[in-house]
Scaffold this motif. Structure first.
Motif, PDB file in Angstrom:
ATOM      1  N   LYS A 178      14.567  -0.114   8.325  1.00 42.12           N
ATOM      2  CA  LYS A 178      15.008   1.274   8.402  1.00 42.12           C
ATOM      3  C   LYS A 178      13.939   2.181   7.799  1.00 42.12           C
ATOM      4  CE  LYS A 178      19.837   0.217   8.432  1.00 42.12           C
ATOM      5  NZ  LYS A 178      21.166   0.636   8.086  1.00 42.12           N
ATOM      6  N   PRO A 179      13.863   3.426   8.288  1.00 46.40           N
ATOM      7  CA  PRO A 179      12.860   4.366   7.766  1.00 46.40           C
ATOM      8  C   PRO A 179      12.946   4.564   6.247  1.00 46.40           C
ATOM      9  CG  PRO A 179      13.845   5.243   9.757  1.00 46.40           C
ATOM     10  CD  PRO A 179      14.606   4.001   9.406  1.00 46.40           C
ATOM     11  N   GLU A 180      14.162   4.574   5.696  1.00 42.52           N
ATOM     12  CA  GLU A 180      14.319   4.754   4.251  1.00 42.52           C
ATOM     13  C   GLU A 180      13.704   3.580   3.492  1.00 42.52           C
ATOM     14  OE1 GLU A 180      17.261   4.600   6.282  1.00 42.52           O
ATOM     15  OE2 GLU A 180      17.085   6.735   6.688  1.00 42.52           O
ATOM     16  N   PHE A 181      13.890   2.389   4.030  1.00 41.24           N
ATOM     17  CA  PHE A 181      13.310   1.194   3.410  1.00 41.24           C
ATOM     18  C   PHE A 181      11.787   1.286   3.403  1.00 41.24           C
ATOM     19  CE2 PHE A 181      11.499  -3.068   3.710  1.00 41.24           C
ATOM     20  CZ  PHE A 181      12.084  -3.697   2.631  1.00 41.24           C
ATOM     21  N   LYS A 182      11.237   1.707   4.538  1.00 38.47           N
ATOM     22  CA  LYS A 182       9.780   1.835   4.647  1.00 38.47           C
ATOM     23  C   LYS A 182       9.244   2.850   3.643  1.00 38.47           C
ATOM     24  CE  LYS A 182       9.514   0.631   9.543  1.00 38.47           C
ATOM     25  NZ  LYS A 182       9.126   1.095  10.879  1.00 38.47           N
ATOM     26  N   LYS A 183       9.945   3.999   3.526  1.00 33.96           N
ATOM     27  CA  LYS A 183       9.502   5.029   2.584  1.00 33.96           C
ATOM     28  C   LYS A 183       9.561   4.529   1.153  1.00 33.96           C
ATOM     29  CE  LYS A 183      10.468   9.009   5.441  1.00 33.96           C
ATOM     30  NZ  LYS A 183      11.231  10.226   5.661  1.00 33.96           N
ATOM     31  N   ASP A 184      10.605   3.771   0.823  1.00 34.50           N
ATOM     32  CA  ASP A 184      10.717   3.210  -0.528  1.00 34.50           C
ATOM     33  C   ASP A 184       9.601   2.213  -0.799  1.00 34.50           C
ATOM     34  OD1 ASP A 184      12.965   4.742  -0.984  1.00 34.50           O
ATOM     35  OD2 ASP A 184      14.383   3.115  -0.588  1.00 34.50           O
ATOM     36  N   ALA A 185       9.274   1.404   0.210  1.00 34.00           N
ATOM     37  CA  ALA A 185       8.203   0.422   0.049  1.00 34.00           C
ATOM     38  C   ALA A 185       6.856   1.127  -0.129  1.00 34.00           C
ATOM     39  CB  ALA A 185       8.161  -0.510   1.258  1.00 34.00           C
ATOM     40  N   VAL A 186       6.620   2.174   0.641  1.00 39.06           N
ATOM     41  CA  VAL A 186       5.372   2.939   0.523  1.00 39.06           C
ATOM     42  C   VAL A 186       5.304   3.618  -0.840  1.00 39.06           C
ATOM     43  CG1 VAL A 186       4.101   4.926   1.431  1.00 39.06           C
ATOM     44  CG2 VAL A 186       5.055   3.234   2.999  1.00 39.06           C
ATOM     45  N   ALA A 187       6.457   4.065  -1.349  1.00 40.31           N
ATOM     46  CA  ALA A 187       6.482   4.718  -2.664  1.00 40.31           C
ATOM     47  C   ALA A 187       6.032   3.768  -3.766  1.00 40.31           C
ATOM     48  CB  ALA A 187       7.884   5.244  -2.958  1.00 40.31           C
ATOM     49  N   LEU A 188       6.302   2.481  -3.607  1.00 43.94           N
ATOM     50  CA  LEU A 188       5.823   1.521  -4.606  1.00 43.94           C
ATOM     51  C   LEU A 188       4.303   1.572  -4.722  1.00 43.94           C
ATOM     52  CD1 LEU A 188       7.981  -1.677  -3.876  1.00 43.94           C
ATOM     53  CD2 LEU A 188       8.173  -0.122  -5.824  1.00 43.94           C
ATOM     54  N   VAL A 189       3.643   1.747  -3.593  1.00 41.24           N
ATOM     55  CA  VAL A 189       2.179   1.788  -3.579  1.00 41.24           C
ATOM     56  C   VAL A 189       1.674   3.151  -4.035  1.00 41.24           C
ATOM     57  CG1 VAL A 189       0.138   1.624  -2.098  1.00 41.24           C
ATOM     58  CG2 VAL A 189       2.060   0.073  -1.741  1.00 41.24           C
ATOM     59  N   THR A 231       5.180  -8.290   5.044  1.00 40.97           N
ATOM     60  CA  THR A 231       3.765  -8.676   4.973  1.00 40.97           C
ATOM     61  C   THR A 231       2.918  -7.489   4.514  1.00 40.97           C
ATOM     62  OG1 THR A 231       3.299  -8.045   7.257  1.00 40.97           O
ATOM     63  CG2 THR A 231       4.075 -10.299   6.886  1.00 40.97           C
ATOM     64  N   ALA A 232       1.751  -7.809   4.003  1.00 46.78           N
ATOM     65  CA  ALA A 232       0.829  -6.756   3.562  1.00 46.78           C
ATOM     66  C   ALA A 232       0.394  -5.904   4.752  1.00 46.78           C
ATOM     67  CB  ALA A 232      -0.381  -7.371   2.870  1.00 46.78           C
ATOM     68  N   ARG A 288       0.725  -1.929   4.944  1.00 45.97           N
ATOM     69  CA  ARG A 288      -0.488  -1.142   5.172  1.00 45.97           C
ATOM     70  C   ARG A 288      -0.277  -0.169   6.339  1.00 45.97           C
ATOM     71  NH1 ARG A 288      -3.466  -5.416   5.016  1.00 45.97           N
ATOM     72  NH2 ARG A 288      -3.954  -5.443   2.816  1.00 45.97           N
ATOM     73  N   ARG A 289       0.356  -0.661   7.406  1.00 47.69           N
ATOM     74  CA  ARG A 289       0.637   0.182   8.569  1.00 47.69           C
ATOM     75  C   ARG A 289       1.622   1.293   8.208  1.00 47.69           C
ATOM     76  NH1 ARG A 289       2.763  -3.353  11.737  1.00 47.69           N
ATOM     77  NH2 ARG A 289       4.900  -2.629  11.594  1.00 47.69           N
ATOM     78  N   TRP A 290       2.657   0.962   7.417  1.00 47.58           N
ATOM     79  CA  TRP A 290       3.635   1.966   7.018  1.00 47.58           C
ATOM     80  C   TRP A 290       2.992   3.065   6.184  1.00 47.58           C
ATOM     81  CZ3 TRP A 290       7.767  -2.013   4.995  1.00 47.58           C
ATOM     82  CH2 TRP A 290       8.288  -2.717   6.081  1.00 47.58           C
ATOM     83  N   VAL A 291       2.087   2.692   5.287  1.00 50.79           N
ATOM     84  CA  VAL A 291       1.377   3.680   4.466  1.00 50.79           C
ATOM     85  C   VAL A 291       0.582   4.622   5.372  1.00 50.79           C
ATOM     86  CG1 VAL A 291      -0.500   3.973   2.792  1.00 50.79           C
ATOM     87  CG2 VAL A 291       1.269   2.250   2.385  1.00 50.79           C
ATOM     88  N   LYS A 292      -0.129   4.044   6.329  1.00 51.31           N
ATOM     89  CA  LYS A 292      -0.935   4.839   7.261  1.00 51.31           C
ATOM     90  C   LYS A 292      -0.049   5.776   8.082  1.00 51.31           C
ATOM     91  CE  LYS A 292      -4.022   4.272  11.222  1.00 51.31           C
ATOM     92  NZ  LYS A 292      -4.602   3.306  12.158  1.00 51.31           N
ATOM     93  N   GLU A 293       1.062   5.248   8.608  1.00 49.51           N
ATOM     94  CA  GLU A 293       1.960   6.062   9.430  1.00 49.51           C
ATOM     95  C   GLU A 293       2.576   7.202   8.626  1.00 49.51           C
ATOM     96  OE1 GLU A 293       4.751   3.227  10.975  1.00 49.51           O
ATOM     97  OE2 GLU A 293       3.360   2.515  12.529  1.00 49.51           O
ATOM     98  N   LEU A 294       2.982   6.928   7.394  1.00 48.32           N
ATOM     99  CA  LEU A 294       3.585   7.964   6.558  1.00 48.32           C
ATOM    100  C   LEU A 294       2.579   9.064   6.240  1.00 48.32           C
ATOM    101  CD1 LEU A 294       6.275   8.678   5.286  1.00 48.32           C
ATOM    102  CD2 LEU A 294       5.486   7.638   3.180  1.00 48.32           C
ATOM    103  N   LYS A 295       1.333   8.686   5.971  1.00 43.36           N
ATOM    104  CA  LYS A 295       0.297   9.694   5.726  1.00 43.36           C
ATOM    105  C   LYS A 295       0.086  10.566   6.964  1.00 43.36           C
ATOM    106  CE  LYS A 295      -2.343   7.310   2.156  1.00 43.36           C
ATOM    107  NZ  LYS A 295      -3.586   6.621   1.826  1.00 43.36           N
ATOM    108  N   GLN A 296       0.100   9.944   8.141  1.00 47.53           N
ATOM    109  CA  GLN A 296      -0.074  10.696   9.387  1.00 47.53           C
ATOM    110  C   GLN A 296       1.098  11.643   9.620  1.00 47.53           C
ATOM    111  OE1 GLN A 296      -0.636   7.581  12.288  1.00 47.53           O
ATOM    112  NE2 GLN A 296      -2.857   7.609  12.046  1.00 47.53           N
TER     113      GLN A 296
END
Length: 96
Positions: free
Chosen positions: A11-22, A39-40, A44-52
């Protein structure tokens, strides 16, 4: 013989929480990925997508849904316009 595995959906919320850890808590990508059970490369892809998304280079889920809705509506309106155009031409011939 290999069997086809199913891809996990996050879910998008899960991805945002995971990116927040980084980004907010200073975890390394590999440690954060291990902590959330992915996986890493995914993280890594989620971090890139969120920044975009934050920079406006990529549409978020809400914007994507709105774009899809507007495209469907636009297609419907074009079809209705075409029908009205043909009906108008038909009735113009009948009036002569």
């Amino acid at each position: 013989m290999t069997t086809k595995g199913t891809r996990r959906q996050f879910k998008p919320e899960f991805k945002k929480d995971a990116v927040a850890l980084v980004s907010e808590q200073g975890y390394s990508i590999s440690k954060a990925a291990e902590a959330v059970g992915t996986t890493a490369n995914n993280l890594r892809r989620w971090v890139k997508e969120l920044k975009q998304e934050e920079c406006g280079l990529r549409l978020d889920a809400g914007e994507r849904a709105e774009l899809d809705r507007l495209r469907r509506e636009n297609k419907q309106l074009r079809m209705e316009k075409e029908i009205l155009k043909k009906a108008s031409a038909f009735f113009a011939k009948e009036m002569k």
